[in-house]
Design an enzyme around this catalytic site. Structure first.
Site, PDB file in Angstrom:
ATOM      1  N   ASP A 135      45.976  52.769  19.362  1.00 56.91           N
ATOM      2  CA  ASP A 135      44.526  52.719  19.524  1.00 56.91           C
ATOM      3  C   ASP A 135      43.715  53.613  18.580  1.00 56.91           C
ATOM      4  O   ASP A 135      42.618  53.241  18.193  1.00 56.91           O
ATOM      5  CB  ASP A 135      44.184  53.053  20.986  1.00 56.91           C
ATOM      6  N   CYS A 189      42.010  29.353  26.254  1.00 58.83           N
ATOM      7  CA  CYS A 189      40.753  29.550  26.988  1.00 58.83           C
ATOM      8  C   CYS A 189      40.116  28.212  27.381  1.00 58.83           C
ATOM      9  O   CYS A 189      39.402  28.132  28.386  1.00 58.83           O
ATOM     10  CB  CYS A 189      39.759  30.352  26.148  1.00 58.83           C
ATOM     11  N   CYS A 195      34.110  34.787  31.294  1.00 59.37           N
ATOM     12  CA  CYS A 195      33.928  36.150  30.761  1.00 59.37           C
ATOM     13  C   CYS A 195      32.563  36.303  30.102  1.00 59.37           C
ATOM     14  O   CYS A 195      31.915  37.353  30.232  1.00 59.37           O
ATOM     15  CB  CYS A 195      35.050  36.481  29.778  1.00 59.37           C
ATOM     16  N   CYS A 199      29.097  38.907  31.728  1.00 61.98           N
ATOM     17  CA  CYS A 199      28.621  40.126  31.073  1.00 61.98           C
ATOM     18  C   CYS A 199      27.203  40.467  31.518  1.00 61.98           C
ATOM     19  O   CYS A 199      26.273  39.672  31.314  1.00 61.98           O
ATOM     20  CB  CYS A 199      28.664  39.961  29.553  1.00 61.98           C
ATOM     21  N   CYS A 245      34.135  41.345  32.287  1.00 59.73           N
ATOM     22  CA  CYS A 245      34.625  40.201  31.510  1.00 59.73           C
ATOM     23  C   CYS A 245      36.137  40.043  31.640  1.00 59.73           C
ATOM     24  O   CYS A 245      36.666  38.925  31.555  1.00 59.73           O
ATOM     25  CB  CYS A 245      34.198  40.296  30.046  1.00 59.73           C
ATOM     26  N   CYS A 249      38.676  36.693  34.406  1.00 58.01           N
ATOM     27  CA  CYS A 249      39.539  35.779  33.647  1.00 58.01           C
ATOM     28  C   CYS A 249      40.512  35.056  34.590  1.00 58.01           C
ATOM     29  O   CYS A 249      41.264  35.707  35.332  1.00 58.01           O
ATOM     30  CB  CYS A 249      40.328  36.544  32.586  1.00 58.01           C
TER      31      CYS A 249
END
Length: 349
Positions: A135, A189, A195, A199, A245, A249
């Site tokens: 990261d 998707c 998602c 938001c 978001c 899912c």
């Protein structure tokens, strides 16, 4: 190639034994389109204050620019899937919501420890060179993980796995070994846009595009100054990050609760009272968030977030909690306190 395939199988077995939940292999290269997407993102200013994204953009777009000797990327995933719905606390505005990933031990430490264990074994058994990344380096983990077949980047731009939903921490091992790659994962998707619709701040200009400047995770973690007053009400009681978001899912139905003990939520972070958090001084903040990723944003930014949540609580009884910070040493905290007081008083009149 058979020998390389055997080595790859041994690496996968070792990674799973160490505790990783997903393993994939990709060439140390990215499609030129990925660098193009990053360039467009940066040119549009959608990275906001995150200047570090632009500073090493060339390294991000090409793994070999970061390390010329790299030949294979081993992509690793570690599930942090929660046991409970992360959005349940939206109905309790007196409590603060800390993103699922930050409720346990800092994932940087947990993932890096496992990566180093795998890398030491790989170096000792194969004599190859290795580098590990979690990261903080100039590595585009999500496109690499997708190329390695761990999942695909969903319309929310995060990685989605058919086995683990949206709940994977990613780590990368770059190695000088030439290993057969996995087939990349296709996009699953379909027509779903849950998602995007979930938001609170409309941070997605289009599917597969994110404007970080409107993202609650960015606003509560990366953004240091006052949050745009027009966005403050949309933060609700989210005080560190946002899972909306991710949580909606449909692929999450296949995700089992994380088996990693270090990711078990700390009791004080599952449903903390905003009034208690508003009283934290620097020493108290450091004590409460020792070993947590929350600690890195510091007391002032965190209390700023808490004050926005207090202002959004709609509870006039919380006015005194906000008023107590009108004289805080930090100007951003003072600004947030003033806003919270005005919001609460306006709702009581």
């Amino acid at each position: 190639m058979a020998a390389a395939a055997d080595i790859r199988g041994a690496i996968r077995d070792r990674a799973l034994a160490i505790g990783f939940d997903a393993v994939g292999f990709a060439p140390a290269a990215l499609d030129a389109r990925v660098a193009g997407w990053l360039a467009e993102f940066l040119a549009a200013g959608r990275h906001g204050d995150m200047g570090w994204l632009a500073a090493k953009a060339a390294w991000r777009g090409d793994p070999r620019a970061l390390w010329p000797d790299a030949r294979t990327v081993i992509a690793l995933g570690l599930s942090y899937a929660p046991a409970e719905d992360p959005m349940r606390l939206l109905a309790h505005p007196d409590r603060g919501i800390v993103s699922v990933y930050a409720q346990g031990r800092d994932y940087h430490d947990v993932v890096k420890r496992k990566l180093k264990e795998l890398a030491r074994w790989l170096h000792a058994s194969q004599g190859c060179e290795v580098k590990v990344f979690v990261d903080t380096a100039a590595v585009m983990e999500k496109p690499l993980a997708a190329r390695a077949g761990i999942g695909w980047q969903g319309k929310h731009t995060n990685l989605v796995s058919r086995d683990h939903g949206s709940w994977l921490f990613l780590g990368m091992v770059y190695t000088t070994l030439e290993l057969p790659p996995d087939a990349g994962e296709g996009d699953h998707c379909g027509s779903c846009r849950r998602c995007l619709d979930a938001c609170p701040t409309d941070a997605f200009p289009a599917p597969y595009q994110l404007d970080a400047r409107r993202c609650i995770s960015y606003l509560t973690i990366e953004h240091a100054g006052p949050v745009d007053p027009a966005l403050r009400p949309k933060l609700g009681n989210r005080i560190y990050g946002c899972d909306d978001c991710l949580a909606v899912c449909p692929w999450n139905k296949f995700a089992a609760m994380s088996a990693e003990p270090d990711f078990l939520p700390r009791a004080e972070l599952t449903a903390p009272r905003l009034a208690d958090l508003a009283r934290l001084d620097d020493a108290g903040f450091r004590t409460v968030f020792s070993g947590s990723p929350v600690k890195r944003i510091g007391r002032n930014r965190f209390v700023r977030n808490v004050l926005y949540a207090l202002g959004n609580s709609g509870d006039p009884a919380r006015v005194a909690d906000a008023q107590a910070l009108l004289g805080d040493d930090d100007p951003v905290v003072r600004d947030a306190a003033g806003w919270a007081v005005e919001e609460l008083l306006s709702r009581s009149s």
